[in-house]
Design a protein around this motif. Sequence first.
Motif, mmCIF file in Angstrom:
data_model
loop_
_atom_site.group_PDB
_atom_site.id
_atom_site.type_symbol
_atom_site.label_atom_id
_atom_site.label_comp_id
_atom_site.label_asym_id
_atom_site.label_seq_id
_atom_site.Cartn_x
_atom_site.Cartn_y
_atom_site.Cartn_z
ATOM 1 N N TYR A 63 -8.978 42.794 53.243
ATOM 2 C CA TYR A 63 -8.351 43.192 51.975
ATOM 3 C C TYR A 63 -8.970 44.488 51.461
ATOM 4 C CZ TYR A 63 -6.748 42.942 47.139
ATOM 5 O OH TYR A 63 -6.185 43.229 45.921
ATOM 6 N N ARG A 64 -10.296 44.569 51.523
ATOM 7 C CA ARG A 64 -11.002 45.749 51.035
ATOM 8 C C ARG A 64 -10.624 46.988 51.850
ATOM 9 N NH1 ARG A 64 -16.053 43.997 51.686
ATOM 10 N NH2 ARG A 64 -15.845 42.563 49.968
ATOM 11 N N ARG A 65 -10.477 46.822 53.177
ATOM 12 C CA ARG A 65 -10.092 47.960 54.019
ATOM 13 C C ARG A 65 -8.681 48.441 53.681
ATOM 14 N NH1 ARG A 65 -12.597 44.973 58.066
ATOM 15 N NH2 ARG A 65 -10.598 44.122 58.728
ATOM 16 N N ARG A 66 -7.801 47.510 53.383
ATOM 17 C CA ARG A 66 -6.401 47.885 53.165
ATOM 18 C C ARG A 66 -6.103 48.324 51.737
ATOM 19 N NH1 ARG A 66 -1.122 44.162 53.993
ATOM 20 N NH2 ARG A 66 0.371 45.792 53.533
ATOM 21 N N PHE A 67 -6.648 47.595 50.746
ATOM 22 C CA PHE A 67 -6.281 47.862 49.357
ATOM 23 C C PHE A 67 -7.414 48.443 48.526
ATOM 24 C CE2 PHE A 67 -3.576 44.238 50.683
ATOM 25 C CZ PHE A 67 -2.357 44.872 50.608
ATOM 26 N N GLY A 68 -8.609 48.532 49.068
ATOM 27 C CA GLY A 68 -9.739 49.068 48.324
ATOM 28 C C GLY A 68 -10.443 47.996 47.507
ATOM 29 N N HIS A 69 -11.522 48.416 46.867
ATOM 30 C CA HIS A 69 -12.332 47.478 46.085
ATOM 31 C C HIS A 69 -11.752 47.374 44.674
ATOM 32 C CE1 HIS A 69 -15.972 45.121 45.617
ATOM 33 N NE2 HIS A 69 -16.083 45.640 44.398
ATOM 34 N N ASP A 70 -11.553 46.138 44.192
ATOM 35 C CA ASP A 70 -11.037 45.905 42.850
ATOM 36 C C ASP A 70 -11.684 44.649 42.269
ATOM 37 O OD1 ASP A 70 -9.748 43.992 44.343
ATOM 38 O OD2 ASP A 70 -7.727 44.580 43.787
ATOM 39 N N PRO A 71 -11.388 44.301 41.027
ATOM 40 C CA PRO A 71 -12.013 43.115 40.417
ATOM 41 C C PRO A 71 -11.748 41.817 41.173
ATOM 42 C CG PRO A 71 -10.975 44.442 38.730
ATOM 43 C CD PRO A 71 -10.604 45.053 40.046
ATOM 44 N N PHE A 72 -10.597 41.713 41.850
ATOM 45 C CA PHE A 72 -10.292 40.515 42.644
ATOM 46 C C PHE A 72 -11.325 40.325 43.755
ATOM 47 C CE2 PHE A 72 -8.249 38.733 46.429
ATOM 48 C CZ PHE A 72 -7.881 37.489 45.944
ATOM 49 N N VAL A 73 -11.655 41.402 44.442
ATOM 50 C CA VAL A 73 -12.625 41.326 45.536
ATOM 51 C C VAL A 73 -14.013 40.994 45.010
ATOM 52 C CG1 VAL A 73 -13.755 42.655 47.363
ATOM 53 C CG2 VAL A 73 -11.317 42.888 47.006
ATOM 54 N N SER A 74 -14.407 41.629 43.930
ATOM 55 C CA SER A 74 -15.750 41.384 43.415
ATOM 56 C C SER A 74 -15.902 39.960 42.896
ATOM 57 C CB SER A 74 -16.103 42.392 42.324
ATOM 58 O OG SER A 74 -15.161 42.337 41.289
ATOM 59 N N ALA A 75 -14.813 39.347 42.402
ATOM 60 C CA ALA A 75 -14.901 37.970 41.914
ATOM 61 C C ALA A 75 -15.095 36.973 43.053
ATOM 62 C CB ALA A 75 -13.637 37.605 41.146
ATOM 63 N N LEU A 76 -14.522 37.253 44.214
ATOM 64 C CA LEU A 76 -14.607 36.313 45.337
ATOM 65 C C LEU A 76 -15.635 36.713 46.388
ATOM 66 C CD1 LEU A 76 -10.838 35.522 45.806
ATOM 67 C CD2 LEU A 76 -12.601 33.991 44.989
ATOM 68 N N SER A 77 -16.401 37.770 46.147
ATOM 69 C CA SER A 77 -17.378 38.236 47.130
ATOM 70 C C SER A 77 -18.760 37.626 46.959
ATOM 71 C CB SER A 77 -17.500 39.760 47.076
ATOM 72 O OG SER A 77 -16.308 40.346 47.521
ATOM 73 N N VAL A 78 -18.914 36.659 46.077
ATOM 74 C CA VAL A 78 -20.229 36.032 45.893
ATOM 75 C C VAL A 78 -20.604 35.290 47.169
ATOM 76 C CG1 VAL A 78 -20.048 35.838 43.400
ATOM 77 C CG2 VAL A 78 -19.150 34.024 44.819
#
Length: 110
Positions: A63-78
């Motif tokens: 997801y990060r490679r395709r759409f970049g870093h956003d709040p959705f990624v940071s919430a589920l990256s724990v």
Amino acid sequence: MLVSQFYGRPLRHINHKPWQLALLPQERVRGAIRGAANRERLLHPSSTKSVQRRIRFRLLAAYRRRFGHDPFVSALSVPRFKVNATRFWLPSGYAWWKERLLGQLPQRPY
């Protein structure tokens, strides 16, 4: 409150494949990641849960490679989700169903 309910098998869905993730719209990719994260939350601590965690991390990386870093990624990256207290444990011990439903005092030998 989410509580571990089962020992299961890691879910390897067709939407978890890299070539499939490249074709899906952003909301469908988010749905696949949310599903993997929810399944991980519900698993008992085991090797299955760690495999499901690695699946979640691979999906987040795609997801990060395709759409970049956003709040959705940071919430589920724990690294690990917060452990939730199980439902039936009280400070004095396990609350049996009759004690919970009928309001009876514990009938224990101590």
